[in-house]
Design an enzyme around this catalytic site. Structure first.
Site, PDB file in Angstrom:
ATOM      1  CD  GLU A 116      -5.383   1.992  -3.090  1.00  0.00           C
ATOM      2  OE1 GLU A 116      -6.541   1.985  -2.685  1.00  0.00           O
ATOM      3  OE2 GLU A 116      -4.423   2.188  -2.332  1.00  0.00           O
TER       4      GLU A 116
ATOM      5  CG  HIS B  21      -2.034   0.991   1.078  1.00  0.00           C
ATOM      6  ND1 HIS B  21      -1.835   2.332   1.302  1.00  0.00           N
ATOM      7  CD2 HIS B  21      -3.320   0.854   0.697  1.00  0.00           C
ATOM      8  CE1 HIS B  21      -2.973   2.979   1.068  1.00  0.00           C
ATOM      9  NE2 HIS B  21      -3.894   2.091   0.696  1.00  0.00           N
TER      10      HIS B  21
HETATM   11  P1  13P Z   1      -9.840   6.179  -0.095  1.00  0.00           P
HETATM   12  O1  13P Z   1     -10.964   5.333  -0.672  1.00  0.00           O
HETATM   13  O2  13P Z   1     -10.151   6.729   1.253  1.00  0.00           O
HETATM   14  O3  13P Z   1      -9.367   7.186  -1.076  1.00  0.00           O
HETATM   15  O4  13P Z   1      -8.609   5.187   0.157  1.00  0.00           O
HETATM   16  C1  13P Z   1      -8.159   4.394  -0.865  1.00  0.00           C
HETATM   17  C2  13P Z   1      -7.186   3.453  -0.288  1.00  0.00           C
HETATM   18  O5  13P Z   1      -6.087   3.839   0.070  1.00  0.00           O
HETATM   19  C3  13P Z   1      -7.608   2.057  -0.138  1.00  0.00           C
HETATM   20  O6  13P Z   1      -6.526   1.224   0.098  1.00  0.00           O
END
Ligand code: 13P
Length: 253
Positions: A163, A92
């Site tokens: 992400e 992450h």
């Molecule tokens: P948000 O949905 O709060 O933007 O977070 C995304 C995230 O980091 C999920 O791992």
């Protein structure tokens, strides 16, 4: 490909009581939903409280790369399996950023997770998007190093989450990506995997999107060809909103 909706709770909630309540509300709805995989990723201490008897799959938010030994503070794959986790988030951006996790560390964690029988949710994504498309090389490197020496037969057990860091809701000017841009990045990820393992294997990998996703934009992301799910942060801690997102996934499936 079947959709997967994953709720990453991050460092929330503050009590086991709240964690249990949130998990219970989600599990109630999950029992009615078909054709969507539903996963929640609570902090470590809440894992054993939540896994028992729930239809929702459990993910850990991190794992170490050794199964045992002198590694104070770490948690291994078999330990996570032992408390009911089936998935684990690896790489992450918050860990890459605050804990300086490198692509090489992430590769070790990914391999250990697979060896332990966990399904890794590998997060990749650029910090910034430049108009020249330089960010694609960041994603390529993240994928190539994360998958180094991962066996061909294990590749489709990995869920890859695109992400982009700038889209995560905690950021200052965070705003979800355009669904078409997320789709383009997902396609690029698939091509990168195809470059290592071939097109057939790459086609079987589930690629999902994460970053300010919510009940309003979920359908747009899930309608994109290359995107088979969402990794939801903030909105996954609001049972009502998370359920709406799950229902969207059900409708588009
Ligand atoms: P948000 O949905 O709060 O933007 O977070 C995304 C995230 O980091 C999920 O791992």
């Amino acid at each position: 490909m079947r959709n997967i909706i994953i709720g990453n709770w991050k460092l929330h909630p503050q009590s086991s009581r709240e964690a249990r309540m949130l998990a219970r509300s989600i599990a109630q709805i999950a029992s009615r939903i078909k054709n969507v995989d539903i996963v929640i990723a609570p902090p470590f201490p809440f894992l054993p409280l939540i896994s028992a008897g729930s239809k929702v799959a459990i993910a850990a938010q991190d794992v170490f790369w050794e199964r045992e030994g002198p590694y104070t503070g770490e948690v291994s794959g078999p330990m996570l399996r032992g408390v009911g986790a089936r998935y684990v988030i690896v790489g992450h951006s918050e860990r890459r950023n605050h804990l300086h996790e490198t692509d090489e560390i992430i590769n070790k964690k990914l391999k250990h997770a697979l060896l332990s029988g966990l399904r890794p949710i590998l997060c990749v994504g650029e910090r910034k998007r430049d108009s020249d498309g330089e960010f694609f090389s960041v994603i390529k490197q993240q994928i190539e190093i994360a998958f180094a020496k991962v066996k061909r037969g294990d590749v489709t057990r990995v869920v890859v989450a695109y992400e982009p860091v700038w889209a995560i809701s905690s950021g200052k000017s965070a705003k979800a990506a355009e669904p078409a841009d997320a789709n383009e990045a997902a396609l690029f990820i698939r091509k990168t995997i195809a470059g290592i393992y071939g097109v057939r294997v790459a086609r079987g990998v589930r690629i999902i999107y994460g970053g300010s996703s919510n009940a309003k934009n979920a359908k747009d992301f899930l309608s994109e060809r290359e995107i088979s799910g969402l990794l939801v942060g903030r909105e996954s801690r609001d049972a009502k909103e998370f359920i709406k997102i799950i229902e969207c996934a059900y409708t588009v499936s």
